[in-house]
Design a protein around this motif. Structure first.
Motif, short mmCIF file in Angstrom:
data_model
loop_
_atom_site.label_atom_id
_atom_site.label_comp_id
_atom_site.label_asym_id
_atom_site.label_seq_id
_atom_site.Cartn_x
_atom_site.Cartn_y
_atom_site.Cartn_z
N ALA A 1 1.09 -1.32 0.12
CA ALA A 1 -0.32 -0.06 -0.01
C ALA A 1 0.58 1.29 -0.06
CB ALA A 1 -0.95 -0.04 0.94
N LEU A 2 1.37 1.40 0.92
CA LEU A 2 3.02 2.39 0.36
C LEU A 2 3.38 2.37 -0.91
CD1 LEU A 2 4.44 3.21 4.22
CD2 LEU A 2 2.73 3.74 3.08
N ALA A 3 4.25 1.36 -1.05
CA ALA A 3 4.51 1.89 -2.51
C ALA A 3 3.45 2.20 -3.37
CB ALA A 3 5.15 0.26 -3.18
N GLY A 4 2.40 1.99 -3.48
CA GLY A 4 1.46 2.38 -3.86
C GLY A 4 1.19 4.08 -3.99
N LEU A 5 1.60 4.83 -2.57
CA LEU A 5 1.32 5.72 -3.15
C LEU A 5 2.26 6.44 -4.11
CD1 LEU A 5 0.88 6.35 0.31
CD2 LEU A 5 -1.04 6.33 -0.76
N ASP A 6 1.58 7.94 -3.96
CA ASP A 6 2.35 8.56 -5.12
C ASP A 6 2.74 9.93 -3.66
OD1 ASP A 6 3.32 9.69 -7.38
OD2 ASP A 6 1.34 11.11 -7.76
#
Length: 103
Positions: free
Chosen positions: A18-23
């Motif tokens: 989820a953190l990796a998917g945040l821009d």
């Protein structure tokens, strides 16, 4: 404890994906991300399961390797108190961010 370990691993993997998917990871994005009820719930679950899993693991180490009964009891109490305090502080921080309480 096998299901507890699975829960800790599952929520940990979710968290990193989820953190990796945040821009970007600025405060506004994190607050927006945390305002989703599922995100808040999973993060609180992760905090709780990681704290409990760590308590159980350290309890085994302390019970196995600390010889003095008095010291063992004192360490177990201090360790549990510290991790419960940290988990509560983490949960409060998550909830404050999720509901938009000013920093």
């Amino acid at each position: 404890t096998a299901s507890l370990g699975g829960s800790a691993v599952g929520t940990g993997i979710w968290f990193f994906v989820a953190l990796a998917g945040l821009d970007g990871v600025d405060l506004v994005r994190v607050r927006t991300w945390l305002s989703a009820p599922l995100t808040t719930t999973l993060l609180l679950l992760m905090i709780g399961t990681l704290a409990w899993h760590t308590i159980l693991g350290l309890q085994v180490v302390i019970e196995d390797y600390v010889g003095s009964r008095g010291l063992r009891v004192a360490l177990l109490i201090a360790m549990k108190f510290g991790f419960v305090l940290a988990a509560v502080a983490g949960a409060i921080a998550v909830l404050r961010l999720a509901v938009g309480v000013p920093a």
